[in-house]
Design an enzyme around this catalytic site. Structure first.
Site, PDB file in Angstrom:
ATOM      1  N   THR A  34     -39.331  -9.571 -26.477  1.00 13.41           N
ATOM      2  CA  THR A  34     -40.039 -10.019 -27.672  1.00 13.41           C
ATOM      3  C   THR A  34     -39.117  -9.982 -28.878  1.00 13.41           C
ATOM      4  OG1 THR A  34     -42.013  -9.695 -29.054  1.00 13.41           O
ATOM      5  CG2 THR A  34     -40.879  -7.724 -28.283  1.00 13.41           C
ATOM      6  N   ASN A  35     -39.386 -10.851 -29.832  1.00 14.55           N
ATOM      7  CA  ASN A  35     -38.758 -10.795 -31.153  1.00 14.55           C
ATOM      8  C   ASN A  35     -39.761 -10.342 -32.207  1.00 14.55           C
ATOM      9  OD1 ASN A  35     -36.028 -11.677 -30.678  1.00 14.55           O
ATOM     10  ND2 ASN A  35     -36.855 -13.707 -30.223  1.00 14.55           N
ATOM     11  N   ASN A  36     -40.950  -9.939 -31.759  1.00 13.65           N
ATOM     12  CA  ASN A  36     -42.023  -9.527 -32.656  1.00 13.65           C
ATOM     13  C   ASN A  36     -41.877  -8.039 -32.977  1.00 13.65           C
ATOM     14  OD1 ASN A  36     -44.612  -8.560 -33.617  1.00 13.65           O
ATOM     15  ND2 ASN A  36     -45.500 -10.488 -32.924  1.00 13.65           N
ATOM     16  N   LYS A  53     -45.051  -5.833 -32.329  1.00 14.57           N
ATOM     17  CA  LYS A  53     -45.256  -5.469 -30.927  1.00 14.57           C
ATOM     18  C   LYS A  53     -44.273  -4.379 -30.495  1.00 14.57           C
ATOM     19  CE  LYS A  53     -47.012  -9.791 -28.893  1.00 14.57           C
ATOM     20  NZ  LYS A  53     -46.725 -10.778 -27.816  1.00 14.57           N
ATOM     21  N   ASP A  70     -48.096 -11.130 -22.685  1.00 12.55           N
ATOM     22  CA  ASP A  70     -48.768 -12.214 -23.380  1.00 12.55           C
ATOM     23  C   ASP A  70     -50.212 -11.783 -23.579  1.00 12.55           C
ATOM     24  OD1 ASP A  70     -48.806 -14.636 -24.727  1.00 12.55           O
ATOM     25  OD2 ASP A  70     -49.471 -15.766 -22.976  1.00 12.55           O
ATOM     26  N   TYR A  96     -54.896 -11.649 -34.934  1.00 12.41           N
ATOM     27  CA  TYR A  96     -56.332 -11.693 -35.239  1.00 12.41           C
ATOM     28  C   TYR A  96     -56.905 -10.314 -35.594  1.00 12.41           C
ATOM     29  CZ  TYR A  96     -56.064 -16.323 -33.056  1.00 12.41           C
ATOM     30  OH  TYR A  96     -55.742 -17.612 -32.751  1.00 12.41           O
ATOM     31  N   ASP A  97     -56.051  -9.313 -35.727  1.00  6.16           N
ATOM     32  CA  ASP A  97     -56.523  -7.944 -35.982  1.00  6.16           C
ATOM     33  C   ASP A  97     -57.500  -7.825 -37.156  1.00  6.16           C
ATOM     34  OD1 ASP A  97     -55.048  -7.110 -33.841  1.00  6.16           O
ATOM     35  OD2 ASP A  97     -53.606  -5.931 -34.991  1.00  6.16           O
ATOM     36  N   LYS A 150     -55.368   2.697 -32.764  1.00  7.32           N
ATOM     37  CA  LYS A 150     -55.327   1.354 -32.170  1.00  7.32           C
ATOM     38  C   LYS A 150     -54.598   1.378 -30.834  1.00  7.32           C
ATOM     39  CE  LYS A 150     -53.558  -3.319 -32.704  1.00  7.32           C
ATOM     40  NZ  LYS A 150     -52.626  -4.211 -33.404  1.00  7.32           N
ATOM     41  N   ARG A 166     -53.309  -4.068 -25.567  1.00  7.93           N
ATOM     42  CA  ARG A 166     -51.892  -3.841 -25.290  1.00  7.93           C
ATOM     43  C   ARG A 166     -51.648  -2.377 -24.938  1.00  7.93           C
ATOM     44  NH1 ARG A 166     -50.279  -6.076 -29.343  1.00  7.93           N
ATOM     45  NH2 ARG A 166     -49.979  -8.128 -28.403  1.00  7.93           N
TER      46      ARG A 166
END
Length: 214
Positions: free
Chosen positions: A28-30, A33, A89, A171-172, A192, A198
């Site tokens: 990932t590049n997020n 996350k 995903d 969408y959190d 969370k 996740r």
């Protein structure tokens, strides 16, 4: 092997940090996350992102399932960098919208993947609909020494009518998990991580990894 042409495996002895933690690459590049999962993983594992291994790629997610997209990302890293890795995903599945946006959640309002526009479209499509039931579903694909394994996490909840909270992503701000009054964007990260889609998928991944070293 995950494909016949792959002839090399990750040499874990070359992929250790100086403090002897075992590294896994998260495809990932997020940064959001990466931060979430890094906080969940046990101390003996060090999680690296794609930037950390010098991977500049934007891996195209063209599969029509969450499992397929997670596989695409994990395979890309494993086949090009020969390191043990995992990818995820996630889809938001809204009952009144027949499961949409689902696998297209990140690009619901356009290919640019703008989170605010995605939420605007979601709220517009739902309108004043009384049925606000939804669920987040995450699939993680782990490739460990050529073996591919899936882990799934699901959290049920409701889509509220307007944004609440400043944290989180995607969408959190409009998702309230069942049994709670706060949106994911209002919750402390540690809470969370305990209840999220996740987080639940990651806990299954952790249990598997711990079983390997037991």
């Amino acid at each position: 092997m995950i494909r016949g042409e792959i002839t090399r495996l990750c040499d874990l002895s070359l992929f250790k940090s100086q403090n002897m933690k075992q590294k896994l690459v998260f495809a990932t590049n997020n940064d959001h996350k990466l931060k979430e999962i890094s906080k969940i993983m046990p101390e003996e594992f060090e999680i690296a992102g794609m930037k950390d291994i010098g991977c500049p790629a934007e891996i195209e997610e063209y599969a029509d399932t969450l499992e397929g997209n997670a596989d695409l990302k994990a395979r890309y890293i494993y086949e090009n960098y020969s390191v043990n890795c995992f990818a995820d995903d996630t889809g938001l599945e809204v009952e009144a919208l027949n499961g949409e946006p689902g696998v297209y959640s990140a690009r619901y309002a356009g290919e640019e993947g703008n989170a605010d526009k995605n939420i605007d479209k979601l709220l517009h499509e739902l309108g004043s609909t009384s049925n606000r039931k939804a669920r987040f579903r995450t699939v993680i694909t782990l490739i460990m020494d050529g073996n591919l394994i899936h882990f799934e996490g699901i959290v049920e909840g409701q889509i509220i009518h307007e944004r609440r909270g400043q944290d989180g992503f995607g969408y959190d701000p409009v998702f309230v998990p069942d049994g709670y009054d706060e949106t994911f964007a209002e919750m402390p990260l540690n809470l969370k991580n305990t209840i999220s889609h996740r987080g639940r998928a990651t806990q299954k991944l952790i249990s598997y990894l711990e079983g390997l070293s037991a």
